[in-house]
Design an enzyme around this catalytic site. Structure first.
Site, PDB file in Angstrom:
ATOM      1  N   CYS A  49       0.857  -1.182   0.000  1.00 25.61           N
ATOM      2  CA  CYS A  49       0.000   0.000   0.000  1.00 25.61           C
ATOM      3  C   CYS A  49       0.895   1.235   0.000  1.00 25.61           C
ATOM      4  O   CYS A  49       2.051   1.164  -0.431  1.00 25.61           O
ATOM      5  CB  CYS A  49      -0.986  -0.034   1.175  1.00 25.61           C
ATOM      6  SG  CYS A  49      -0.231   0.048   2.812  1.00 25.61           S
TER       7      CYS A  49
ATOM      8  N   ASN B 276       2.284   1.482   4.393  1.00 28.32           N
ATOM      9  CA  ASN B 276       2.570   0.210   5.093  1.00 28.32           C
ATOM     10  C   ASN B 276       2.273   0.317   6.595  1.00 28.32           C
ATOM     11  O   ASN B 276       2.929  -0.324   7.416  1.00 28.32           O
ATOM     12  CB  ASN B 276       4.012  -0.254   4.840  1.00 28.32           C
ATOM     13  CG  ASN B 276       4.296  -1.710   5.235  1.00 28.32           C
ATOM     14  OD1 ASN B 276       5.428  -2.052   5.581  1.00 28.32           O
ATOM     15  ND2 ASN B 276       3.302  -2.559   5.187  1.00 28.32           N
TER      16      ASN B 276
ATOM     17  N   CYS C  57      -1.409   0.818   7.425  1.00 23.47           N
ATOM     18  CA  CYS C  57      -2.848   0.527   7.555  1.00 23.47           C
ATOM     19  C   CYS C  57      -3.259  -0.693   6.737  1.00 23.47           C
ATOM     20  O   CYS C  57      -3.453  -1.788   7.277  1.00 23.47           O
ATOM     21  CB  CYS C  57      -3.694   1.739   7.146  1.00 23.47           C
ATOM     22  SG  CYS C  57      -3.542   3.151   8.257  1.00 23.47           S
ATOM     23  N   ARG C  58      -3.398  -0.525   5.432  1.00 27.90           N
ATOM     24  CA  ARG C  58      -3.987  -1.588   4.615  1.00 27.90           C
ATOM     25  C   ARG C  58      -3.094  -2.814   4.445  1.00 27.90           C
ATOM     26  O   ARG C  58      -3.533  -3.946   4.660  1.00 27.90           O
ATOM     27  CB  ARG C  58      -4.392  -1.031   3.245  1.00 27.90           C
ATOM     28  CG  ARG C  58      -5.492   0.014   3.333  1.00 27.90           C
ATOM     29  CD  ARG C  58      -5.640   0.790   2.041  1.00 27.90           C
ATOM     30  NE  ARG C  58      -4.441   1.584   1.769  1.00 27.90           N
ATOM     31  CZ  ARG C  58      -4.217   2.275   0.668  1.00 27.90           C
ATOM     32  NH1 ARG C  58      -5.122   2.249  -0.300  1.00 27.90           N
ATOM     33  NH2 ARG C  58      -3.112   2.973   0.523  1.00 27.90           N
ATOM     34  N   SER C  59      -1.846  -2.610   4.039  1.00 29.52           N
ATOM     35  CA  SER C  59      -1.026  -3.796   3.749  1.00 29.52           C
ATOM     36  C   SER C  59      -0.585  -4.571   4.990  1.00 29.52           C
ATOM     37  O   SER C  59      -0.534  -5.803   4.925  1.00 29.52           O
ATOM     38  CB  SER C  59       0.155  -3.459   2.833  1.00 29.52           C
ATOM     39  OG  SER C  59       1.069  -2.563   3.421  1.00 29.52           O
TER      40      SER C  59
ATOM     41  N   ASP D 280      -8.418   4.036   1.463  1.00 26.48           N
ATOM     42  CA  ASP D 280      -7.369   4.192   2.471  1.00 26.48           C
ATOM     43  C   ASP D 280      -7.948   4.726   3.783  1.00 26.48           C
ATOM     44  O   ASP D 280      -8.358   5.886   3.862  1.00 26.48           O
ATOM     45  CB  ASP D 280      -6.302   5.150   1.945  1.00 26.48           C
ATOM     46  CG  ASP D 280      -5.044   5.119   2.793  1.00 26.48           C
ATOM     47  OD1 ASP D 280      -5.117   4.665   3.952  1.00 26.48           O
ATOM     48  OD2 ASP D 280      -3.986   5.524   2.275  1.00 26.48           O
TER      49      ASP D 280
HETATM   50  P1  4NP Z   1      -1.767   2.854   4.128  1.00 22.79           P
HETATM   51  O1  4NP Z   1      -2.320   4.261   4.678  1.00 22.79           O
HETATM   52  O2  4NP Z   1      -1.223   3.120   2.738  1.00 22.79           O
HETATM   53  O3  4NP Z   1      -2.952   1.977   4.093  1.00 22.79           O
HETATM   54  O4  4NP Z   1      -0.695   2.427   5.104  1.00 22.79           O
HETATM   55  C1  4NP Z   1      -1.512   5.414   4.726  1.00 22.79           C
HETATM   56  C2  4NP Z   1      -0.784   5.677   5.847  1.00 22.79           C
HETATM   57  C3  4NP Z   1      -0.016   6.829   5.924  1.00 22.79           C
HETATM   58  C4  4NP Z   1       0.009   7.699   4.861  1.00 22.79           C
HETATM   59  C5  4NP Z   1      -0.706   7.419   3.720  1.00 22.79           C
HETATM   60  C6  4NP Z   1      -1.473   6.274   3.661  1.00 22.79           C
HETATM   61  N1  4NP Z   1       0.763   8.898   4.940  1.00 22.79           N
HETATM   62  O5  4NP Z   1       0.681   9.698   3.994  1.00 22.79           O
HETATM   63  O6  4NP Z   1       1.480   9.119   5.918  1.00 22.79           O
END
Ligand code: 4NP
Length: 150
Positions: A10, A13, A15-17, A124
């Site tokens: 994702c 790294n 939340c989703r993955s 997300d």
């Molecule tokens: P993820 O969510 O891609 O599902 O881990 C996010 C977590 C942090 C950020 C973006 C997406 N960020 O921009 O910090």
């Protein structure tokens, strides 16, 4: 399908993955399937950090322990180390594809379509705040993928 080492990617790294990593690993184990699952982010903002606390709590309510995951950034070298790479959304897919070494043929696709509910991407939760919804979609996609592996 012979994929036995799967990388889920994702953006952050956190939340989703990481959720998909643990859910898929747990479901594979429960199904008696020998699967190595890892996750990574396309971005480097959270490298070394544990998953996002509200994501950890949502997963824990459903019985998944994300506490052992630490964020890392995907690199070109990951292409040689996995049989299948799955992206959380279209942007992640394009960003991962851009890292593919010349001549590499590792299958790369979206994860959410394995849920079979018409969704292409996992929204997300870092931005939507819907951590339970992301988890539910991850669980459904993991079930679909496990069914294909069986
Ligand atoms: P993820 O969510 O891609 O599902 O881990 C996010 C977590 C942090 C950020 C973006 C997406 N960020 O921009 O910090």
């Amino acid at each position: 399908m012979m994929a036995r080492k799967i990388l889920i990617v994702c953006l952050g790294n956190i939340c989703r993955s990481p959720t998909a990593e643990v859910v898929l690993r747990d479901k594979a184990r429960a199904a008696g399937i020998d699967l190595v699952v890892d996750s990574a982010g396309t971005g480097d903002w959270h490298v070394g950090e544990p998953p996002h606390p509200p994501m950890v709590r949502a997963a824990l309510r459903a019985g998944y322990d994300l506490s052992g995951v630490r964020a890392r950034q995907i690199s070109a070298g990951d292409f040689g180390r996995f049989d299948l790479i799955l992206a959380a959304d279209e942007e992640n897919l394009a960003d991962v594809e851009a890292l593919r070494p010349a001549g590499d043929t590792t299958p790369l696709s979206l994860f959410a379509p394995y849920a079979g509910n018409g969704l292409r991407a996992i929204p997300d939760p870092y931005f939507t705040d819907d951590f339970d919804g992301a988890l539910a979609l991850v669980e459904r996609a993991a079930d679909g993928l496990i069914a294909q592996l069986q």
